[in-house]
Design a protein around this motif. Sequence first.
Motif, mmCIF file in Angstrom:
data_model
loop_
_atom_site.group_PDB
_atom_site.id
_atom_site.type_symbol
_atom_site.label_atom_id
_atom_site.label_comp_id
_atom_site.label_asym_id
_atom_site.label_seq_id
_atom_site.Cartn_x
_atom_site.Cartn_y
_atom_site.Cartn_z
ATOM 1 N N ILE A 1 0.845 -1.203 0.000
ATOM 2 C CA ILE A 1 0.000 0.000 0.000
ATOM 3 C C ILE A 1 0.874 1.245 0.000
ATOM 4 C CG2 ILE A 1 -1.638 1.336 1.394
ATOM 5 C CD1 ILE A 1 -2.891 -1.361 2.221
ATOM 6 N N GLU B 1 0.412 0.383 -4.528
ATOM 7 C CA GLU B 1 -0.246 -0.696 -5.258
ATOM 8 C C GLU B 1 -1.740 -0.798 -4.932
ATOM 9 O OE1 GLU B 1 1.954 -4.443 -5.303
ATOM 10 O OE2 GLU B 1 3.745 -3.352 -4.641
ATOM 11 N N ALA B 2 -2.156 -0.270 -3.793
ATOM 12 C CA ALA B 2 -3.566 -0.253 -3.390
ATOM 13 C C ALA B 2 -3.737 0.816 -2.318
ATOM 14 C CB ALA B 2 -4.000 -1.620 -2.858
ATOM 15 N N GLU B 3 -4.988 1.144 -2.021
ATOM 16 C CA GLU B 3 -5.266 2.112 -0.970
ATOM 17 C C GLU B 3 -5.649 1.431 0.342
ATOM 18 O OE1 GLU B 3 -7.721 5.544 -2.205
ATOM 19 O OE2 GLU B 3 -7.650 4.640 -4.206
ATOM 20 N N VAL C 1 -6.654 -2.802 1.892
ATOM 21 C CA VAL C 1 -6.884 -4.231 1.663
ATOM 22 C C VAL C 1 -7.296 -4.865 2.992
ATOM 23 C CG1 VAL C 1 -5.907 -6.428 0.900
ATOM 24 C CG2 VAL C 1 -5.134 -4.295 -0.162
ATOM 25 N N THR D 1 -11.132 -2.522 -5.849
ATOM 26 C CA THR D 1 -11.696 -3.841 -5.555
ATOM 27 C C THR D 1 -10.897 -4.970 -6.187
ATOM 28 O OG1 THR D 1 -13.920 -2.903 -5.369
ATOM 29 C CG2 THR D 1 -13.755 -5.273 -5.731
ATOM 30 N N VAL E 1 -7.869 -5.096 -7.443
ATOM 31 C CA VAL E 1 -6.492 -5.182 -6.940
ATOM 32 C C VAL E 1 -6.476 -5.795 -5.545
ATOM 33 C CG1 VAL E 1 -4.462 -3.842 -6.256
ATOM 34 C CG2 VAL E 1 -5.711 -3.240 -8.342
ATOM 35 N N SER E 2 -7.394 -5.347 -4.707
ATOM 36 C CA SER E 2 -7.427 -5.865 -3.333
ATOM 37 C C SER E 2 -7.767 -7.349 -3.310
ATOM 38 C CB SER E 2 -8.422 -5.068 -2.488
ATOM 39 O OG SER E 2 -9.738 -5.195 -2.984
#
Length: 461
Positions: free
Chosen positions: A208, A212-214, A216, A376, A378-379
């Motif tokens: 994160i 790569e994501a916000e 998870v 969504t 990606v998580s």
Amino acid sequence: MNRKLTAARKTQLKIEDHAVRFFTETIDAGRISPLAFFEAGESCYKDKRFYWQNADKTMTLVGIGHATVITSEGTDERFAHISNTWNKLRAALIKEEKDMEPVLFGGFSYDPKSVKDEEWEAFPSAYFVVPSFQLTIKNGRTSISINLVTESSEAAEEFDQLRDERDRLIHIAQVEDFNLLEKPKVVSIEEMAKEKYMKAVADVTRKINNGEAEKVVIARSVQLHFDEEVPAVTALHHISNEQQESYHFGLQKDGQLFFGATPERLIEISDGRAYSACVAGSIKRGKSAGEDRELGEELLEDRKNREEHQYVVHMISQVFQSFCTDIIMPKSPKLMKIRDIQHLFTPIEGKVEQGTDIFSLVQSLHPTPALGGVPTNVSLEMIRSEEKMDRGYYAAPIGWTDTAGNGEFAVAIRSALLDGDRAYLYAGGGIVADSDPAEEYDETWVKFRPVMRALGGKLNG
């Protein structure tokens, strides 16, 4: 009880073979304990029962036996498959005005593409049933329906046999002693792959921070071992008695019971209006009213929890904008206080556009950022690669719809899979850029507590 078939129903029951027909008949049942009715099915329908009660206690459902079963092993098409099959069945319904609407009850797995663990082998990607015997308590009125799905020319005989069986079940529920068992005796509590969970949280936090994501959601499980097999009714009694503010559910299949008490409604449709709840961000309850108030204020002002909550609000409001008009939603969250935990909570409602059924909304809403993450897709990939656990029906949609298009689904958190003399409990939390593995680990214990307490387990603190 009136046991005479009306002339209209006699004619309907004599329709020729090979045409699927869906019959229902409802009688008033006076006062019957829903759990006593559930237990009345123990000897003959042990693996064919379900239980549901909404959070405000205005709707209770108990199903015994299977008039029909609808399943799917698919992935993205599973929602459409259940919807299409149910719509065909709805079109075959033959009922009189006084009869209650038959219900379809069941759930979906969290992620049909995830790793498969042995304990969830019996549960397909989607599993729904129409009960043969349906107890409904709605706004204080108790009724019991017979549901029959048949292609046989002997439908009248089948229906009469179901009436005899209905009367037998009612008699058991009303007359026989219903001995609620004490809580189970826990022999041991086994943490499942604790170190793997701690590493997953650390790895996801790093990803994160790398952009790569916000957010998870990473979950884990614990296993309880008991000194003997735990009856389903015992688990349902204690969880519903102790978690009064929650949705209560239980779904049996092949000797197992998936059950829980969740605070989170995913979607409800009632008379053409849709309702959902944005629930994300949590903190423990205080030991006094003053401490409880201070913790609640801390939650309302906490940046991490407010951000986590806003992800959910944004996603659910977008879904409502796609399927609804006349949307109503407050600008700021309030507190939802249940026995063991406080959550940030924002309600939302809207008028459902014509042609939209509850399964369309369930598909679009699952998983919410509260149980999946942002973005969504990606998580979900990150959960598969890092969590490496079969969530089964945990954190997934479970609920009902009826032949009139009404229904309600909850998110199956605060839940467990009861399997004889053991149970698998599940809990998780949202990981963001400043998450700490030790703090996330401690938070899961708070979320384990409701089900663990109901099953006789104890935690310090």
